[in-house]
Each structure stands twice: as C-alpha cells, then as structure tokens.
Design a protein around this motif. Structure first.
Motif, PDB file in Angstrom:
ATOM      1  N   PHE A 364       1.140  -1.149  -0.090  1.00  0.00           N
ATOM      2  CA  PHE A 364       0.273  -0.080  -0.410  1.00  0.00           C
ATOM      3  C   PHE A 364       0.858   1.517  -0.070  1.00  0.00           C
ATOM      4  N   ILE A 365       1.859   0.812   0.594  1.00  0.00           N
ATOM      5  CA  ILE A 365       2.810   2.187   1.249  1.00  0.00           C
ATOM      6  C   ILE A 365       3.257   2.569  -0.463  1.00  0.00           C
ATOM      7  N   ASN A 366       3.750   1.321  -1.080  1.00  0.00           N
ATOM      8  CA  ASN A 366       4.042   1.283  -2.951  1.00  0.00           C
ATOM      9  C   ASN A 366       3.745   2.340  -3.685  1.00  0.00           C
ATOM     10  N   ARG A 367       1.731   1.280  -3.663  1.00  0.00           N
ATOM     11  CA  ARG A 367       0.866   2.578  -4.302  1.00  0.00           C
ATOM     12  C   ARG A 367       0.817   3.672  -4.152  1.00  0.00           C
ATOM     13  N   SER A 368       1.713   4.108  -2.292  1.00  0.00           N
ATOM     14  CA  SER A 368       1.274   5.694  -2.495  1.00  0.00           C
ATOM     15  C   SER A 368       1.914   6.188  -2.877  1.00  0.00           C
ATOM     16  N   LEU A 369       3.366   5.960  -3.786  1.00  0.00           N
ATOM     17  CA  LEU A 369       3.985   6.441  -4.219  1.00  0.00           C
ATOM     18  C   LEU A 369       4.303   6.657  -5.388  1.00  0.00           C
ATOM     19  N   GLN A 370       3.648   5.661  -6.328  1.00  0.00           N
ATOM     20  CA  GLN A 370       3.196   5.312  -7.430  1.00  0.00           C
ATOM     21  C   GLN A 370       1.965   5.613  -7.336  1.00  0.00           C
ATOM     22  N   LEU A 371       0.869   6.926  -7.231  1.00  0.00           N
ATOM     23  CA  LEU A 371      -0.216   7.297  -7.647  1.00  0.00           C
ATOM     24  C   LEU A 371       0.676   8.901  -7.793  1.00  0.00           C
ATOM     25  N   LEU A 372       1.368   8.986  -6.559  1.00  0.00           N
ATOM     26  CA  LEU A 372       1.549   9.797  -6.273  1.00  0.00           C
ATOM     27  C   LEU A 372       2.741  10.496  -8.407  1.00  0.00           C
ATOM     28  N   GLU A 373       3.308   9.978  -8.727  1.00  0.00           N
ATOM     29  CA  GLU A 373       4.174   9.381 -10.382  1.00  0.00           C
ATOM     30  C   GLU A 373       3.542   9.517 -11.241  1.00  0.00           C
ATOM     31  N   HIS A 374       2.249   8.618 -10.578  1.00  0.00           N
ATOM     32  CA  HIS A 374       1.132   9.614 -11.815  1.00  0.00           C
ATOM     33  C   HIS A 374       0.571  10.747 -11.702  1.00  0.00           C
ATOM     34  N   LEU A 375       0.800  11.843 -10.959  1.00  0.00           N
ATOM     35  CA  LEU A 375       0.287  13.282 -10.527  1.00  0.00           C
ATOM     36  C   LEU A 375       1.196  13.724 -11.115  1.00  0.00           C
ATOM     37  N   PRO A 376       0.089  15.302 -11.714  1.00  0.00           N
ATOM     38  CA  PRO A 376       1.304  16.158 -12.111  1.00  0.00           C
ATOM     39  C   PRO A 376       1.676  17.178 -11.778  1.00  0.00           C
ATOM     40  N   CYS A 377       2.853  17.520 -11.427  1.00  0.00           N
ATOM     41  CA  CYS A 377       3.274  18.529  -9.930  1.00  0.00           C
ATOM     42  C   CYS A 377       2.617  19.913 -10.139  1.00  0.00           C
ATOM     43  N   GLU A 378       2.563  20.393  -8.877  1.00  0.00           N
ATOM     44  CA  GLU A 378       2.042  21.253  -8.441  1.00  0.00           C
ATOM     45  C   GLU A 378       2.556  22.654  -9.174  1.00  0.00           C
ATOM     46  N   ASN A 379       2.437  23.181  -8.933  1.00  0.00           N
ATOM     47  CA  ASN A 379       2.679  24.907  -9.241  1.00  0.00           C
ATOM     48  C   ASN A 379       2.424  26.071  -8.467  1.00  0.00           C
ATOM     49  N   ASN A 380       3.815  26.142  -7.791  1.00  0.00           N
ATOM     50  CA  ASN A 380       3.584  27.498  -6.710  1.00  0.00           C
ATOM     51  C   ASN A 380       4.919  27.624  -6.724  1.00  0.00           C
ATOM     52  N   LYS A 381       5.528  28.412  -5.673  1.00  0.00           N
ATOM     53  CA  LYS A 381       6.694  29.125  -5.749  1.00  0.00           C
ATOM     54  C   LYS A 381       8.304  28.297  -5.988  1.00  0.00           C
ATOM     55  N   ILE A 382       7.617  27.348  -5.401  1.00  0.00           N
ATOM     56  CA  ILE A 382       8.646  26.752  -4.801  1.00  0.00           C
ATOM     57  C   ILE A 382       9.348  25.917  -5.746  1.00  0.00           C
ATOM     58  N   ILE A 383       7.971  25.079  -6.886  1.00  0.00           N
ATOM     59  CA  ILE A 383       8.355  24.133  -7.930  1.00  0.00           C
ATOM     60  C   ILE A 383       8.977  25.550  -9.177  1.00  0.00           C
ATOM     61  N   THR A 384       8.704  26.637  -8.793  1.00  0.00           N
ATOM     62  CA  THR A 384       9.481  27.194  -9.858  1.00  0.00           C
ATOM     63  C   THR A 384      11.158  27.844  -9.828  1.00  0.00           C
ATOM     64  N   ASP A 385      11.135  27.686  -8.410  1.00  0.00           N
ATOM     65  CA  ASP A 385      12.405  27.866  -7.942  1.00  0.00           C
ATOM     66  C   ASP A 385      13.156  27.018  -8.222  1.00  0.00           C
TER      67      ASP A 385
END
Length: 428
Positions: A364-385
């Motif tokens: 289930f932990i692995n599935r959690s990480l895999q789910l995040l790998e299939h979702l697009p990255c967020e758009n905020n200042k930290i990510i932009t930097d």
C-alpha cells in the motif's frame, strides 16, 4: 576555520580527512576499520566503532568535539555513559583527556587533515549569499540517481509526518478507517480556504446517517447543505425550498446542529470554487459512491480512481446557479481535472501510505508513491524556483518531495543531513 561540531561529525562519519599515517596525540599509530554508527540520541556520538592503536584492536564508542577541552564543558567527565570511549576525535587537541579511573583516552586531531576544498564547499553552502537554496549554484551538477533517491527518502518523511494526523483521527474514530477517510476527504474538498468548515461538517454528519438515505439524493443534498448552515434563509426557488423542508425533518430526527455559516469563505474565490459549488460536488460524490475508502484499497488503476470524481454529476440546479436564488449563465459545475488531482494527492495518496504504514503492508505504501508518480506536479513558488535552478519536475512525487526538502532542509541549511548536500560536498 569556522564550522559547527556537526561538520566534524560529518567528516568523521564519511572519513573525509587525510588518513595517511594517522597517529594519536601520544604518537601511536592509528588505523580506522569502522567509524561507528552515528548516534543522534544522548550518549557518545558514534557507537560500535573499530580501530587499531599500535598493535591492539579496540571496539567501542567515539566522541567528537571541536576541542579536547569541550569534554569538560559538555559535562562528560561525570557521565558514566562516556566511560568506554576508545577514541576522542577533535579539530584541536588543546588538553589531554583523562577519565576518572586515570585512563588517558587516545585523541585524534584533525586540524591539519581536512581538505581545503571540502571546507570551501561547506562554507559556500552555509555562509554563501544564496537567494533560493544553499546549493543553488551546485544542484545542477548532482546526478539524477542521487537526486531521485534522496527525493524518495524525503517524500517518505513527508508522508510519515502527515500520517501522524491520520493515526490520531483514526484513534478518535475508534479505528474506523472509512469515517476517518470521509472526514479528511471532506476537509480537502475545502481546498485550504474552506477546509475547516468542511471538516466540521463531516464530523457533525457521520457516514452512518448518510448511509440510511443513500437511495434518496434529495435527502443527501438536504443533509449536506443543511449541516453546512445554508438552509436557514427564506428562499424563492423550488430547489432550496425543498432542501429546507427535507432538512427540517432530518435535523429533528437526528438532533443535528449545523455548522456556523460565517465560517464559510466566498471572498477572493472564483465562483466555480464557491463553497456552495463544492458542497454540491461533495453531495454528488456521496450519492454516487459509498464506502470510498474500501474502493481506494481495491482500485489500482489511476484512471479508474480519477473517474470516481470526474464522472459525478451535480444537481442540475447548479448548472445555472452559484448560490441559492441567484441565477447565473449556464456552465458545468462538475469537478475539474486539476481539483481531482489535488484530492488524489492530499487524500488518496496519504491514506494509502497511512494504511500501509499502520498495518505494516508495504504494497500500500508502494501504491501511494506510484499514485504520486502518475499525478502532475504542483504549481507554486517553490516548484518554480527549483525548476529555474535546472531541476526537472514532472510529477507530484517530485514536487511533494521538493516542498519537503525546501521547508525542512534548505530553509534550515541542514546540508550535512541532506543527500544532495552530501553529494555536493564530496564532488571532486
């Protein structure tokens, strides 16, 4: 040289000093087989080390200080936990170290054994004039494998910290995962601004009440809007009048106390994000899907998970309304793809991880990480930097890890405890 004791710990741990012809302060030959295990709790800094002094092999603990005299300053002289020290590693050996039993502890001085280049890189990280992160001038030189491995570890740290709140709520709900998931999902439907009233709504309207009316969409909607406090006015439209009538009966039946209306925020929100629209979507999800948490555990396909949210249809009344009794141009009020991604990130991924950790089920932990790998990255200042510094960010796996890295490592200049910082310090 100017540096804290942590830097000396780092140098000893990874043996980043000149090891040619080592000897103790008494002139005996010294060989290091193992620097020991770094101890972050009380007691000696490194445990279970193995060294040879002269012809004798020693196994035990090692203490690290900037100066030998720090031994007394730190109160170790009267502490029995430091009685089996086999080596005192210091930057400057200013006084001999003698234990209460008269035994003189061998000392290794590193003052002239730290490479100038290593110190220069460290000084630049900690004392440089960076504007974003300490390693902003060097992070581009870090290989992708090192970066990915460290981001994986940092992401797990982030999820572990977030799962503490899940476990605490689970205890309050007497181990009921469905109810706990329902409460967190409701809070995340508020998308930060209205998270609190949504959470209070869910806690005031348990799933067992909703389950009794799962075959009556109007009553589900009445319970949701009524408990949210939006049915206390005099309406003109037939739909809210009907909701108010239904809720009046259900409120008395279940002795319900609605959330205070003033908690809901409309200011500075696009109409599509008004709490009334989010409540309509939340009601539609409840009508469409019962036992969502059980479905989460069963569904492995991300597209199917998304469909749980994207395929729901709100009551037709909201097609030309954003608020009760106020008509607006017709538009779709179904949940947008970006909102679905946020719900999957903040609720689905977190609960897969928390459930796996709580029950010690790694898949289930692995599935959690895999789910995040299939979702697009967020758009905020930290990510932009980070993106501007040349870090490639495509998924929520990476963006969530980078947010954790920035907030809990970079902001505090914990470069010695960071896989990226370690790599930069070791670069030839």
């Amino acid at each position: 040289m100017l540096f804290p004791e942590d830097f000396l710990h780092y140098i000893w741990k990874f043996r980043l000093f000149d090891r040619d012809r080592l000897q103790t302060g008494d002139g005996e030959a010294l060989e290091i087989f193992s620097p020991g295990l770094h101890n972050s709790d009380s007691g000696p800094d490194f445990q279970n080390a193995r060294i040879r002094i002269g012809d004798t092999v020693w196994a035990g603990n090692i203490e690290v200080h900037l100066s030998s005299s720090d031994w007394k300053k730190h109160g170790h002289a009267a502490d029995n936990a430091y009685g089996n020290i086999i080596l005192h590693v210091v930057y400057k050996d200013d006084i001999p170290l003698v234990l209460p039993d008269g035994r003189r502890v061998p000392t290794l001085e590193l003052q002239n054994r730290i490479p100038d280049e290593l110190y220069s890189r460290y000084h630049q990280l900690i004392f440089g004039e960076q504007t974003i992160i300490p390693c902003e001038a060097s992070i581009g030189a870090v290989d992708s494998l090192t970066l990915h491995n460290w981001l994986t570890r940092v992401l797990v740290e982030r999820l572990e910290k977030k799962s503490v709140a899940v476990t605490a709520a689970l205890a309050l709900n007497r181990g009921d995962w469905e109810e706990t998931f329902y409460q967190f999902l409701a809070a995340n439907f508020g998308f930060k601004i209205n998270a609190l009233p949504f959470e209070l709504l869910a806690k005031s309207l348990p799933q067992n009440i909703l389950a009794k009316h799962k075959n009556n969409p109007m009553q589900i909607e009445a319970l949701v809007f009524g408990q949210a406090g939006f049915l206390g006015e005099d309406f003109k439209d037939e739909y809210p009048l009907k909701l108010k009538e239904e809720y009046g009966f259900l409120q008395k039946k279940y002795k319900l106390a609605p959330v205070e209306t003033h908690l809901w925020k409309f200011m500075r929100l696009r109409p599509a994000n008004f709490p009334t629209i989010r409540l309509a979507q939340f009601a539609a999800l409840i009508i469409r899907s019962n036992h969502l948490f059980s479905k989460l555990l069963e569904i492995k396909d991300v597209k199917v998970l998304k469909a749980l949210f994207t395929d729901i249809k709100v009551n037709p009344y909201w097609e030309d309304h954003y608020r009760f009794d106020i008509a607006s141009p017709r538009s779709s009020k179904n949940i947008g793809e970006a909102s679905v991604d946020i719900l999957l990130l903040n609720t689905m991924a977190l609960f897969l991880f928390s459930y796996g950790k709580y029950n010690q089920q790694q898949h289930f932990i692995n599935r959690s990480l895999q789910l995040l790998e299939h979702l697009p990255c967020e758009n905020n200042k930290i990510i932009t930097d980070f993106s501007n510094l040349g870090v490639k960010i495509k998924t929520a796996f990476e963006s969530q890890a980078l947010i954790e890295l920035k907030n809990n490592y970079c902001n505090y200049k914990k470069c010695l405890h960071c896989g990226v910082g370690n790599k930069i310090l070791k670069l030839a």
